[in-house]
Write an enzyme that holds these catalytic residues in place. Sequence first.
Site, PDB file in Angstrom:
ATOM      1  N   GLU A   1     -11.529  -7.662   7.055  1.00 17.37           N
ATOM      2  CA  GLU A   1     -10.146  -7.369   6.662  1.00 17.37           C
ATOM      3  C   GLU A   1     -10.103  -5.959   6.104  1.00 17.37           C
ATOM      4  OE1 GLU A   1      -6.361  -8.808   3.910  1.00 17.37           O
ATOM      5  OE2 GLU A   1      -8.351  -9.630   3.477  1.00 17.37           O
TER       6      GLU A   1
ATOM      7  N   ASP B   1     -11.747  -2.157   0.953  1.00 15.98           N
ATOM      8  CA  ASP B   1     -10.661  -1.458   0.275  1.00 15.98           C
ATOM      9  C   ASP B   1     -11.279  -0.425  -0.652  1.00 15.98           C
ATOM     10  OD1 ASP B   1      -8.197  -0.861  -1.326  1.00 15.98           O
ATOM     11  OD2 ASP B   1      -7.425  -2.599  -0.239  1.00 15.98           O
TER      12      ASP B   1
ATOM     13  N   ASP C   1       0.277   0.054   4.537  1.00 13.73           N
ATOM     14  CA  ASP C   1       1.348   1.028   4.321  1.00 13.73           C
ATOM     15  C   ASP C   1       1.750   1.560   5.697  1.00 13.73           C
ATOM     16  OD1 ASP C   1       2.907   3.317   3.810  1.00 13.73           O
ATOM     17  OD2 ASP C   1       1.799   3.775   1.975  1.00 13.73           O
TER      18      ASP C   1
ATOM     19  N   LYS D   1       6.764   8.428   7.516  1.00 13.95           N
ATOM     20  CA  LYS D   1       7.011   9.842   7.779  1.00 13.95           C
ATOM     21  C   LYS D   1       6.079  10.368   8.869  1.00 13.95           C
ATOM     22  CE  LYS D   1       8.769  10.957   3.168  1.00 13.95           C
ATOM     23  NZ  LYS D   1       8.592  11.806   1.959  1.00 13.95           N
TER      24      LYS D   1
ATOM     25  N   ASP E   1       5.211  -6.684   7.203  1.00 13.94           N
ATOM     26  CA  ASP E   1       6.650  -6.890   6.999  1.00 13.94           C
ATOM     27  C   ASP E   1       7.440  -5.703   7.524  1.00 13.94           C
ATOM     28  OD1 ASP E   1       5.494  -5.314   4.832  1.00 13.94           O
ATOM     29  OD2 ASP E   1       7.507  -5.354   3.968  1.00 13.94           O
TER      30      ASP E   1
END
Length: 223
Positions: A50, A75, A124, A128, A160
């Site tokens: 993950e 992470d 994220d 932009k 999402d």
Amino acid sequence: MGSKNKLKRFQENETFKNVIQPTREEAINSFSYKGKWHSFFGNNNPIIVELGCGKGEYTIALARKNPNKNYIGIDIKGARFWRGAKTALEENLENVAFVRTQIELVDFIFAKQEVSEIWITFPDPQIKYQRTKHRMTNAAFLKKYDAVLKEDGIINLKTDSEFMHGYTLGLLQGAGHEILYANHNVYNNEGAPKEVTETQTFYENQYLEKGKWITYIQFRLKY
């Protein structure tokens, strides 16, 4: 989260047997488990990764359901995945590990064809244009994933963000990759994989309570 709490979590991570925290230099030049992850777990079970695992909720949930697979959460924010690492130890989940490093170093952490499956959960979207290079499904990142995935390896994107969903779908279709499943409202689709609908993160629950749709794409890379 206060700085004292973060420091405490960083210190605890150093004592956890399921947490590995290489320096960037170590990750690039001499990461000890590259190509040897099965020795870390002590078995030859499939390795599932993950990327951007946050608190490790998805890693932990999948590991509970699939004891015959090994799960590794990656992470850079160790104070976040501390929760997942601690939970794994508390529950004696021997098929879980966490690595504190940058996601762009994934091809230094794993050897060629060492990974069976990749999960990207709520990244994220980097909307932009100038942030395109940071999108976790851009062409450069897909090349890195291809370098470590087995030939039939699968990638899952759950988000999402309609933007991220559409961007990724378009990129995959344009490059001729194999799309196994795609839906922009996965909880309103009876054919959705159970691992997608039965596992939810803390923030995902918040999104659902607000009425936001959750999108999902499962695909294979074809270079």
